[in-house]
Design an enzyme around this catalytic site. Structure first.
Site, PDB file in Angstrom:
ATOM      1  N   ASN A 181       0.776  -1.191  -0.152  1.00 18.78           N
ATOM      2  CA  ASN A 181      -0.100   0.060  -0.075  1.00 18.78           C
ATOM      3  C   ASN A 181       0.771   1.237  -0.079  1.00 18.78           C
ATOM      4  OD1 ASN A 181      -1.220   2.326   1.170  1.00 18.78           O
ATOM      5  ND2 ASN A 181      -3.042   0.862   1.500  1.00 18.78           N
TER       6      ASN A 181
ATOM      7  N   HIS B  74       0.960   6.197   1.892  1.00 14.26           N
ATOM      8  CA  HIS B  74       1.752   7.108   2.732  1.00 14.26           C
ATOM      9  C   HIS B  74       2.874   7.978   2.125  1.00 14.26           C
ATOM     10  CE1 HIS B  74      -1.191   6.570   5.620  1.00 14.26           C
ATOM     11  NE2 HIS B  74      -0.903   5.210   5.823  1.00 14.26           N
TER      12      HIS B  74
ATOM     13  N   HIS C 240      -5.360   3.779  -1.726  1.00 21.21           N
ATOM     14  CA  HIS C 240      -6.967   4.025  -1.113  1.00 21.21           C
ATOM     15  C   HIS C 240      -7.089   5.351  -1.784  1.00 21.21           C
ATOM     16  CE1 HIS C 240      -9.462   4.174   2.671  1.00 21.21           C
ATOM     17  NE2 HIS C 240     -10.041   4.453   1.398  1.00 21.21           N
TER      18      HIS C 240
ATOM     19  N   ARG D  58      -9.330   8.113  -0.870  1.00 18.94           N
ATOM     20  CA  ARG D  58     -10.395   8.343   0.229  1.00 18.94           C
ATOM     21  C   ARG D  58     -11.187   9.245  -0.279  1.00 18.94           C
ATOM     22  NH1 ARG D  58      -9.017   6.352   5.549  1.00 18.94           N
ATOM     23  NH2 ARG D  58     -10.636   7.352   6.170  1.00 18.94           N
TER      24      ARG D  58
ATOM     25  N   ARG E 266      -7.117  12.859   0.916  1.00 22.55           N
ATOM     26  CA  ARG E 266      -6.216  13.194   1.679  1.00 22.55           C
ATOM     27  C   ARG E 266      -4.817  13.055   1.294  1.00 22.55           C
ATOM     28  NH1 ARG E 266      -7.214   9.864   7.166  1.00 22.55           N
ATOM     29  NH2 ARG E 266      -9.405  10.833   7.010  1.00 22.55           N
TER      30      ARG E 266
ATOM     31  N   GLU F 296      -8.258   0.554  -3.171  1.00 22.17           N
ATOM     32  CA  GLU F 296      -9.087   0.526  -1.957  1.00 22.17           C
ATOM     33  C   GLU F 296     -10.002   1.664  -2.039  1.00 22.17           C
ATOM     34  OE1 GLU F 296      -6.564  -0.107   1.342  1.00 22.17           O
ATOM     35  OE2 GLU F 296      -8.057   0.701   2.575  1.00 22.17           O
TER      36      GLU F 296
ATOM     37  N   THR G 126      -8.388   3.346   8.326  1.00 19.87           N
ATOM     38  CA  THR G 126      -9.534   2.603   8.018  1.00 19.87           C
ATOM     39  C   THR G 126      -9.892   1.877   9.560  1.00 19.87           C
ATOM     40  OG1 THR G 126      -9.095   2.213   5.991  1.00 19.87           O
ATOM     41  CG2 THR G 126     -10.715   0.884   6.769  1.00 19.87           C
TER      42      THR G 126
ATOM     43  N   GLU H 124     -10.734  -9.605   2.678  1.00 20.56           N
ATOM     44  CA  GLU H 124      -9.319  -9.201   3.170  1.00 20.56           C
ATOM     45  C   GLU H 124      -9.879  -9.110   4.741  1.00 20.56           C
ATOM     46  OE1 GLU H 124      -7.184  -5.847   1.707  1.00 20.56           O
ATOM     47  OE2 GLU H 124      -6.339  -5.448   3.641  1.00 20.56           O
TER      48      GLU H 124
ATOM     49  N   HIS I 138      -3.637  -4.576   7.600  1.00 18.71           N
ATOM     50  CA  HIS I 138      -3.692  -3.432   8.578  1.00 18.71           C
ATOM     51  C   HIS I 138      -3.141  -3.600   9.854  1.00 18.71           C
ATOM     52  CE1 HIS I 138      -6.023   0.262   9.337  1.00 18.71           C
ATOM     53  NE2 HIS I 138      -5.693  -0.155  10.542  1.00 18.71           N
TER      54      HIS I 138
HETATM   55  N1  PXP Z   1      -5.646  -3.184   3.987  1.00 17.17           N
HETATM   56  C1  PXP Z   1      -6.662  -2.282   4.115  1.00 17.17           C
HETATM   57  C2  PXP Z   1      -7.945  -2.732   3.698  1.00 17.17           C
HETATM   58  C3  PXP Z   1      -6.345  -0.882   4.576  1.00 17.17           C
HETATM   59  O1  PXP Z   1      -7.462  -0.123   4.793  1.00 17.17           O
HETATM   60  C4  PXP Z   1      -4.923  -0.757   5.042  1.00 17.17           C
HETATM   61  C5  PXP Z   1      -4.861   0.763   5.526  1.00 17.17           C
HETATM   62  O2  PXP Z   1      -4.872   1.505   4.673  1.00 17.17           O
HETATM   63  C6  PXP Z   1      -4.007  -1.468   4.975  1.00 17.17           C
HETATM   64  C7  PXP Z   1      -4.463  -3.000   4.217  1.00 17.17           C
HETATM   65  C8  PXP Z   1      -2.651  -1.182   5.327  1.00 17.17           C
HETATM   66  O3  PXP Z   1      -2.565  -1.183   6.485  1.00 17.17           O
HETATM   67  P1  PXP Z   1      -1.137  -0.455   7.390  1.00 17.17           P
HETATM   68  O4  PXP Z   1      -0.810   0.826   6.607  1.00 17.17           O
HETATM   69  O5  PXP Z   1      -1.502  -0.446   8.690  1.00 17.17           O
HETATM   70  O6  PXP Z   1       0.010  -1.575   6.714  1.00 17.17           O
END
Ligand code: PXP
Length: 245
Positions: free
Chosen positions: A7, A10, A43, A45, A49, A70, A101, A151, A191
């Protein structure tokens, strides 16, 4: 061995601090691809953001590995997904105030709203995944929706404060993953997975893919910081030909 989805939200979070072009999440995604990631997760959003619409378009064009978008079921976001056609969409709940999330989708309570969205996305040829808490009722509802991927939310596992709680969460994830797998559903998880707590989730037999973001991007800062400073130090010591005085 499960696959790894990275992901890259960030990277965009840092970019948005200055509203400039760097660091470019698409460039980051290509580095992840080169490093062996099996898919890229971004993602979009509702408040945009971090990842924005342009990023989504560019990711779809640039990636050779699977692109997992996402998103919530907000109409404009669903519209964009149908236009861009990522390989996969992972539907998540979304609240404006949250930092990230929080909790899985309530597939049971939101069944009526989710059904037309899932159908619309699937009709476009997009694989649909639902981000759910590790609960049998949620898996059953996902199955009734005709969804072939879930997931599992690993937040409660990642936040467990005691060994007993950790063991309980892991057991629950394992049990629900096995249950979903027995229904023919592909099981992913994510997550809060970090370098110290990922291997136990990866060892769950039914696990197909782990989606990890924050810990990888955080670690990348430290892996790369020494080189970044060294290179800037070298530049700052160079005698510039344009220097005045
Ligand atoms: N999976 C989903 C559905 C999420 O919402 C997130 C957070 O954006 C992640 C995975 C990844 O989580 P993390 O950034 O804590 O590794």
């Amino acid at each position: 061995m499960p696959l790894l989805g990275v992901n890259i939200d960030h990277v965009a979070t840092i970019r948005q601090q200055r509203r400039e072009f760097d660091p470019d999440p698409v460039k980051a995604a290509l580095i992840c691809q080169e490093a062996g990631a099996d898919s890229i997760v971004a993602h979009l959003r509702e408040d945009r953001r971090h990842i924005n619409d342009k990023d989504i378009v560019s990711l779809k064009k640039a990636l050779q590995i699977r692109f997992n978008m996402e998103m919530s079921i907000a109409p404009d976001v669903v519209q964009l997904a149908c236009k861009i056609v990522p390989d996969q969409v992972t539907l998540v709940p979304e609240r404006r105030q949250e930092l990230t999330t929080e909790g899985g989708l309530d597939v049971v309570g939101g069944f009526k709203k989710l059904k037309p969205v899932c159908t619309r996305l699937r009709d476009k040829g997009i694989a649909v995944s639902l981000f759910v808490d590790a609960q049998k009722a949620q898996v059953d509802a996902a199955k009734s929706l005709g969804v072939s991927i879930i997931e599992l939310h690993t937040g409660s596992y990642a936040e467990a404060k005691t060994r007993k709680a950790l063991f309980f969460q892991l057991k629950t994830l394992t049990h629900i993953a096995q249950y979903a797998h027995s229904l023919g559903i592909e099981v992913n998880a994510g997550h809060g997975l970090k370098y110290h707590n990922t291997s136990a989730v990866a060892a769950i037999p039914a696990m197909n893919e782990l989606n990890i973001g924050h810990s990888i991007i955080s670690y990348a800062v430290f892996v790369g910081l020494k080189r970044a400073v060294t290179e800037m130090r070298a530049i700052s010591r160079l005698k510039s030909s344009t220097r005045t005085g």
